[in-house]
Design a protein around this motif. Sequence first.
Motif, short mmCIF file in Angstrom:
data_model
loop_
_atom_site.label_atom_id
_atom_site.label_comp_id
_atom_site.label_asym_id
_atom_site.label_seq_id
_atom_site.Cartn_x
_atom_site.Cartn_y
_atom_site.Cartn_z
N ASN A 248 -1.75 -8.17 4.12
CA ASN A 248 -0.86 -8.11 2.96
C ASN A 248 -0.98 -9.40 2.17
O ASN A 248 -1.81 -10.26 2.50
CB ASN A 248 0.58 -7.81 3.40
CG ASN A 248 1.18 -8.96 4.21
OD1 ASN A 248 0.64 -10.06 4.23
ND2 ASN A 248 2.29 -8.70 4.86
N THR A 337 7.05 -6.56 -11.43
CA THR A 337 6.01 -5.53 -11.32
C THR A 337 5.47 -5.14 -12.70
O THR A 337 4.27 -4.90 -12.87
CB THR A 337 6.59 -4.30 -10.61
OG1 THR A 337 7.13 -4.73 -9.35
CG2 THR A 337 5.53 -3.24 -10.37
N TYR A 343 -2.50 -1.87 -10.09
CA TYR A 343 -2.87 -1.72 -8.68
C TYR A 343 -2.07 -2.61 -7.74
O TYR A 343 -2.27 -2.62 -6.54
CB TYR A 343 -4.37 -2.00 -8.49
CG TYR A 343 -4.84 -3.27 -9.17
CD1 TYR A 343 -4.63 -4.52 -8.58
CD2 TYR A 343 -5.50 -3.22 -10.41
CE1 TYR A 343 -5.04 -5.68 -9.20
CE2 TYR A 343 -5.91 -4.39 -11.05
CZ TYR A 343 -5.68 -5.62 -10.43
OH TYR A 343 -6.08 -6.76 -11.06
N GLN A 345 1.04 -3.85 -5.56
CA GLN A 345 2.08 -3.18 -4.78
C GLN A 345 3.48 -3.71 -5.13
O GLN A 345 3.72 -4.91 -4.98
CB GLN A 345 1.80 -3.42 -3.30
CG GLN A 345 2.83 -2.83 -2.36
CD GLN A 345 2.73 -1.32 -2.24
OE1 GLN A 345 1.64 -0.76 -2.14
NE2 GLN A 345 3.88 -0.64 -2.29
N SER A 348 8.81 -3.28 -1.39
CA SER A 348 9.48 -2.06 -0.93
C SER A 348 11.00 -2.17 -1.02
O SER A 348 11.69 -1.19 -1.25
CB SER A 348 9.04 -1.75 0.51
OG SER A 348 9.24 -2.90 1.31
N SER A 354 6.93 -7.61 -7.43
CA SER A 354 5.70 -7.15 -6.79
C SER A 354 5.27 -8.14 -5.70
O SER A 354 5.67 -9.30 -5.69
CB SER A 354 4.60 -7.04 -7.83
OG SER A 354 4.42 -8.28 -8.48
N THR A 371 -0.78 -7.87 -2.60
CA THR A 371 -0.98 -6.63 -1.86
C THR A 371 -1.31 -5.56 -2.88
O THR A 371 -0.74 -5.56 -3.98
CB THR A 371 0.31 -6.24 -1.11
OG1 THR A 371 0.79 -7.36 -0.38
CG2 THR A 371 0.06 -5.08 -0.15
N ARG A 372 -2.22 -4.65 -2.53
CA ARG A 372 -2.59 -3.60 -3.47
C ARG A 372 -1.90 -2.30 -3.07
O ARG A 372 -1.55 -2.11 -1.90
CB ARG A 372 -4.11 -3.36 -3.44
CG ARG A 372 -4.97 -4.58 -3.36
CD ARG A 372 -4.73 -5.54 -4.50
NE ARG A 372 -5.79 -6.57 -4.53
CZ ARG A 372 -5.81 -7.57 -5.37
NH1 ARG A 372 -4.83 -7.75 -6.23
NH2 ARG A 372 -6.81 -8.45 -5.33
N ILE A 373 -1.75 -1.45 -4.04
CA ILE A 373 -1.23 -0.11 -3.76
C ILE A 373 -2.28 0.65 -2.96
O ILE A 373 -3.48 0.59 -3.30
CB ILE A 373 -0.92 0.63 -5.08
CG1 ILE A 373 0.31 -0.01 -5.73
CG2 ILE A 373 -0.72 2.11 -4.83
CD1 ILE A 373 0.59 0.51 -7.13
N SER A 374 -1.86 1.33 -1.89
CA SER A 374 -2.83 2.14 -1.15
C SER A 374 -2.46 3.62 -1.16
O SER A 374 -3.24 4.45 -0.71
CB SER A 374 -2.97 1.62 0.29
OG SER A 374 -1.71 1.40 0.88
N PHE A 406 -3.98 0.00 4.06
CA PHE A 406 -3.26 -0.99 3.24
C PHE A 406 -4.17 -2.22 3.15
O PHE A 406 -4.95 -2.50 4.07
CB PHE A 406 -1.88 -1.31 3.81
CG PHE A 406 -1.84 -2.05 5.11
CD1 PHE A 406 -1.82 -1.36 6.31
CD2 PHE A 406 -1.80 -3.45 5.14
CE1 PHE A 406 -1.77 -2.05 7.53
CE2 PHE A 406 -1.76 -4.14 6.33
CZ PHE A 406 -1.75 -3.43 7.54
#
Length: 442
Positions: A248, A337, A343, A345, A348, A354, A371-374, A406
């Motif tokens: 991450n 974000t 792209y 992440q 959460s 982001s 961290t990238r979106i997976s 991820f």
Amino acid sequence: MVEDRASIAGLGYEQVRPGMVRPELDGKKVWLYGWAHEIRDLGSLFFIVLRSWDGICQVTFSRSTLEKVYLEALDSLTRESVVRVWGTVRVAPQSRLGVEVKGEGIEIVARAVEKLPYDVTGKVSASMTTRLNYRVLDLRKPVNTSIFLIADTVFEAIREFLRVQGFIEVRTPKIIATATEGGAALFKVDYFGKSAYLAQSPQLYKEELVTVFERVFEIAPYFRAEASHTRRHVSEFTSVDIEAAFMNYEDVMRVLEEMVAYVIKRVVEDRRRELELLGVSLRPPKTPFKRITYDQALKDLEELGHHKSWGGDLETPDLRHLAKKYTGFYFITHFPTAIKPFYIQPDSMNPQVSESFDLMYQWLELASGGTRISDPALLRRRLEEQGLNPESFKHHVEVYSYGMPFHAGWGLGFERLLMVITRLTNIREVILYPRDRFRLTP
RNA sequence: GCCUGGGUAGUAUAGCCAGGUCUAGUAUCGGCGGCUGUCGCCCGCCGGACCCGGGUUCAAAUCCCGGCCCAGGCGCCA
């Protein structure tokens, strides 16, 4: 008479480089190639300062003991001509370098014109334009040669560090079909009648490649058609990119700071002479680097008397203010974000921010990552939110349905790191042949 | 894209604001000559420049307009 290489060899002469002539070689018969950096004719005595990339040495000729052909060569010698000289090394307390070659013969290998457009010895300063117009002459200046000897060490240290960490070096296309990320202006090229673009980053490819190699890195040129005209922007620059599966943003931040610290340690160890020529005293930074959040940065700005409302990107004046508080290397994390590429992440717990970071050195941005979106559904949604057409990213989004772990990564501006190491303030100085808004040659 | 500053020998600069002994100074550079320890060598002689076009004026390197070129800053980013 010693005329050619073979006979010199037969007489026990050994080839050395100008930078290798040291007092320990006292009495040794040598021959060497070099460029005539400086010429001082005192009548019966004749001095040439011979230069190559690894250093300089003085060659002294005594006219009274020299054969006629060599006297003629001396008389026709011009600065920056390439010469081959041979003679005997001797310790010379009278010389500032402490050692010199007592010349026995000289041969002009390649003559330079009398009137050079640029002073390689640096007696007269030159503007950046002049320097870049006569770039090879400029690069021959020992101080400038040093920059690129350091760059060579930086390249080597980066590769070494990342390979030890299990990263595989890859090469991705630099001619691409669509604008990869939106945002930056791209150079359009004609591709057999179709429109194509020069790559602005390897972002999408490196993310796809983590599904194969898990950890990849690439050192490559990228192109931005931005009309920027500053000391830290060029239209062709080198980026060091990594992308790693099962990491991450915090993991890759550690990779980044440890790599930077290692690179500087290597430069300090291996490039003492070059750092000295540049007048730089360099020390490896301590890790971990300081980390502040975007929210903290806004608070700091408030304290410094510069109010900034939440949500906007940190702009140059903001970063200059922050640099008063944060010296050296530091990270800024958790950007909103909305101002990050599609792209990245979202956090959460709080999707407004982001899992992103920038590596700063004072007010200069060196790297950014996260961290990238997976998740393919989230990726599609973010593309739309950013006003991009998911159809043109079809092949990329598809990959996310084939088992996308991820992952996280960053991109580091190689030249900007080199600016920090060399303490130079214009990025053009650390690029051999820079390309900017107004310069396409040499 | 926007804003600011600038273009004088090969190079780097002085002169411009307050137009006139500017025939444009200096350093470096190049040519010639001299010098046996220079090292940003030194000494003497010589050579070479006002970005382009238009305007104002008795007079323009200097003031005004246009063009071309350059540097820097902002936005954006590495």
